[in-house]
Design an enzyme around this catalytic site. Structure first.
Site, mmCIF file in Angstrom:
data_model
loop_
_atom_site.group_PDB
_atom_site.id
_atom_site.type_symbol
_atom_site.label_atom_id
_atom_site.label_comp_id
_atom_site.label_asym_id
_atom_site.label_seq_id
_atom_site.Cartn_x
_atom_site.Cartn_y
_atom_site.Cartn_z
ATOM 1 N N LYS A 1 0.710 -1.088 0.037
ATOM 2 C CA LYS A 1 0.092 0.033 -0.106
ATOM 3 C C LYS A 1 0.816 1.257 0.023
ATOM 4 O O LYS A 1 2.065 1.381 0.412
ATOM 5 C CB LYS A 1 -0.974 0.029 1.081
ATOM 6 C CG LYS A 1 -2.031 -1.145 1.201
ATOM 7 C CD LYS A 1 -2.913 -0.768 2.694
ATOM 8 C CE LYS A 1 -4.126 -1.702 2.273
ATOM 9 N NZ LYS A 1 -4.795 -1.354 3.740
ATOM 10 N N VAL B 1 -18.469 12.603 3.750
ATOM 11 C CA VAL B 1 -19.878 12.692 2.953
ATOM 12 C C VAL B 1 -20.966 11.900 3.641
ATOM 13 O O VAL B 1 -21.970 12.612 3.825
ATOM 14 C CB VAL B 1 -19.622 12.074 1.525
ATOM 15 C CG1 VAL B 1 -21.074 11.885 0.783
ATOM 16 C CG2 VAL B 1 -18.550 12.557 0.776
ATOM 17 N N GLY C 1 -7.305 5.322 -0.746
ATOM 18 C CA GLY C 1 -8.286 5.033 -1.935
ATOM 19 C C GLY C 1 -7.825 3.936 -2.844
ATOM 20 O O GLY C 1 -8.402 3.834 -4.112
ATOM 21 N N GLY C 2 -7.032 3.056 -2.674
ATOM 22 C CA GLY C 2 -6.807 2.201 -3.337
ATOM 23 C C GLY C 2 -5.639 2.246 -4.262
ATOM 24 O O GLY C 2 -5.070 1.264 -4.988
ATOM 25 N N ASN D 1 -9.409 9.163 9.020
ATOM 26 C CA ASN D 1 -9.725 10.248 7.985
ATOM 27 C C ASN D 1 -10.190 11.582 9.035
ATOM 28 O O ASN D 1 -11.120 11.719 9.830
ATOM 29 C CB ASN D 1 -11.079 10.003 7.326
ATOM 30 C CG ASN D 1 -11.055 8.771 6.450
ATOM 31 O OD1 ASN D 1 -9.931 8.736 5.733
ATOM 32 N ND2 ASN D 1 -12.042 7.995 6.338
ATOM 33 N N HIS E 1 -13.074 2.050 -4.997
ATOM 34 C CA HIS E 1 -12.915 2.679 -3.878
ATOM 35 C C HIS E 1 -13.470 3.884 -3.619
ATOM 36 O O HIS E 1 -12.824 4.725 -2.807
ATOM 37 C CB HIS E 1 -11.231 2.735 -3.717
ATOM 38 C CG HIS E 1 -10.238 1.473 -3.893
ATOM 39 N ND1 HIS E 1 -10.337 0.511 -3.037
ATOM 40 C CD2 HIS E 1 -9.587 1.072 -4.949
ATOM 41 C CE1 HIS E 1 -9.912 -0.487 -3.616
ATOM 42 N NE2 HIS E 1 -9.313 0.044 -4.621
ATOM 43 N N ARG F 1 -11.452 14.450 8.893
ATOM 44 C CA ARG F 1 -12.255 15.359 8.188
ATOM 45 C C ARG F 1 -13.930 14.754 8.553
ATOM 46 O O ARG F 1 -14.051 13.800 9.154
ATOM 47 C CB ARG F 1 -12.133 15.530 6.758
ATOM 48 C CG ARG F 1 -12.585 14.178 6.284
ATOM 49 C CD ARG F 1 -12.405 14.360 4.643
ATOM 50 N NE ARG F 1 -12.872 13.252 4.108
ATOM 51 C CZ ARG F 1 -12.278 12.003 3.862
ATOM 52 N NH1 ARG F 1 -10.992 12.191 4.057
ATOM 53 N NH2 ARG F 1 -12.767 10.865 3.212
#
Ligand code: MV4
Length: 496
Positions: A157, A294, A163-164, A289, A234, A291
């Protein structure tokens, strides 16, 4: 805090403006040339032009945003998600300009935003994480050594990404060298850093994330979990709360681990800790994350809390208004991300003029929508039109309510992915919550995996077809001429 600048666009900008107005805070919108007639510009009391349509010349220009913040005399900036929301330099620049950044301190953003540093923090917080390296790998030999220790299959990774991108599964030693080179070069291209690390590959995991909220006085609570396993390339497609596989005990253990991690890094404000959960319901820290996300509405629906209001109050220095024992989850919420894309054409973006809009409503339906009939969906940004959320006492009732609401939704003039949701929400595996991160690729038929061989003649036809489509769209697109074609698929982070 009296006046807030919303450094974002679309539905999240409207969402933040709504919370500000309910709290009696004045609002300042910023917009690019493509967004001159956008709803967030109309809803804010003041609006300032940033620049041309491309995000790099508008919503990503922290210097222009802070210049407007100074001119408008704002006290705080809310970054929303995507754009500058996880940019520690911007958070620092806000502080230096005497403007409150509504989010975590830059130091916590740096600590937890780096995948490898976050894994080291997870160890200090005694949090189960995926076995593997907690620093970047020096070379292929070290990768082979670590893989030998944890056993194949493993996952390479990107340390600086998510996000992949830059991710490669490796099932045997002989493939490590080529996979390492591929992962590192994709990471370099995507994130400016070729650093890669390695984890034990978790087979058919679920993606379950915990919402946390921390104030400036050392209080931090977890607000339940969100099941986000229904993803395509992703990108999350459907999110729900609670998860069908999380019982009270697992929720408490994941939530307490998430709070330990947040507190250990001096985290403040809204944050999400992502986990992989295997079929034995072991959970492993994946990444954090830093933040608001969504999919925050599904958490709001089952907790009855307003997460943006909580963000604003925390940023004002107020203590959290809730203790952990006050948090009660009730009912079930499902969210569909409505996109201007064409499911019949590989989900390519489908921008253009919305000629008609009939929006769903009624009991248990929430629609966070940023478009209107007469609005032209620009090509320059993530083509999300709205988020449709259905709430009901049970998961099955929420799913059926969502299907009813989707039937009421009419968006004319452009293609949307509404038909995709009907396929998912009526699928027996989905309805039985037999989902994992590979669910949607199986339902739709898996895409050509990276590196999979595509015959030359098929590839040539695909390229020619795509070039023709681009030419037609740009020529026909009018306003689209100024903006660059956003190649299919969405950059991670723009859609949170
Ligand atoms: C994994 C994994 C299996 N094992 N890590 C995808 C992007 C980033 N969020 C992490 N991802 C994964 N990491 C290990 N060790 C499987 C995925 C994964 C995935 C994770 C969450 C949601 C969707 C996904 C789709 C494919 C792979």
């Amino acid at each position: 805090m009296k006046k807030v600048l919303i450094a974002n666009r679309g539905e999240i900008a409207l969402r933040v403006i709504s919370a500000c107005r309910e709290m009696g805070l004045a609002t300042v919108a910023v917009y690019s040339d493509a967004d001159r007639a956008a709803l967030h510009v109309l809803h804010a009391e003041e609006a300032y032009r940033l620049g041309p349509a491309p995000a790099t010349e508008s919503y990503l220009r922290g210097d222009l945003i802070l210049e407007i913040a100074r001119r408008a005399g704002v006290d705080a900036v809310h970054p929303g998600y995507g754009f500058l929301s996880e940019n520690a330099d911007f958070a620092e620049a806000c502080a230096a300009a005497g403007v409150t950044f509504i989010g975590p301190p830059a130091s916590a953003m740096r600590e937890l935003g780096s995948k490898t540093r976050a894994r080291q923090a997870a160890d200090r917080a005694k949090m189960p994480r995926v076995p593997g390296s907690v620093t970047g790998l020096a070379d292929v030999d070290e990768a082979v050594h670590v893989a030998g220790e944890i056993g194949y299959p493993v996952m390479l990774k990107a340390a600086a990404g998510g996000g992949g991108k830059g991710m490669r599964a490796v099932t045997r030693t002989e493939d490590m060298a080529s996979a390492f080179r591929a992962a590192s070069s994709e990471a370099e291209r995507s994130f400016g850093s070729g650093e890669v690390y390695l984890e034990k590959l978790i087979e058919r995991p679920r993606h379950i994330e915990i919402q946390v909220m921390a104030d400036m006085h050392g209080n931090c609570v977890y607000l339940g979990e969100r099941e986000c396993s229904v993803q395509r390339r992703h990108q999350k497609v459907i999110e729900e709360a609670p998860s069908a596989v999380v019982d009270d005990d697992l929720r408490r253990r994941m939530g307490e681990a998430a709070v330990r991690l947040a507190l250990s890094a001096g985290y403040v404000n809204a944050g999400t800790i992502e986990f992989l959960v295997d079929d034995a319901r072991n959970f492993y820290f994946l990444e954090m994350n830093t933040r608001l996300q969504v999919e925050h509405p599904v958490t709001e629906m089952v907790t009855g809390l307003d997460l943006v209001e909580m963000q604003l109050r925390v940023a004002m220095g107020e203590p959290l208004g809730v203790r952990q024992e006050d948090i009660r989850l009730r009912g079930h919420a499902v969210e569909c991300r409505i996109y201007a894309e064409d499911p019949e054409n590989n989900f390519f973006p489908s921008p253009g003029l919305i000629t008609r809009l009939v929006q769903p409503g009624g009991p248990g339906i929430r629609e966070d929508c940023a478009v209107y009939a007469g609005w032209t969906v620009p090509l320059d940004y993530d083509p999300m039109l709205s988020k449709l959320v259905a709430f009901a006492p049970t998961r099955e009732a929420a799913i059926d309510r969502m299907l009813r609401a989707l039937d009421e939704y009419v968006i004319g003039g452009i293609k949307t992915n509404i038909s995709l949701f009907r396929r998912i929400l009526t699928d027996p595996d989905f309805r039985a919550a037999r989902i994992d991160t590979g669910y949607l690729e199986r339902l739709l038929g898996s895409p050509a995996e990276v590196g999979e061989h595509v015959p030359e003649d098929v590839a040539a036809v695909a390229v020619a077809l795509f070039a023709t489509m681009v030419k037609e769209r740009v020529v026909a697109g009018g306003a689209a001429q100024q903006s660059r074609w956003v190649v299919a698929g969405r950059q991670e982070g723009l859609s949170g």
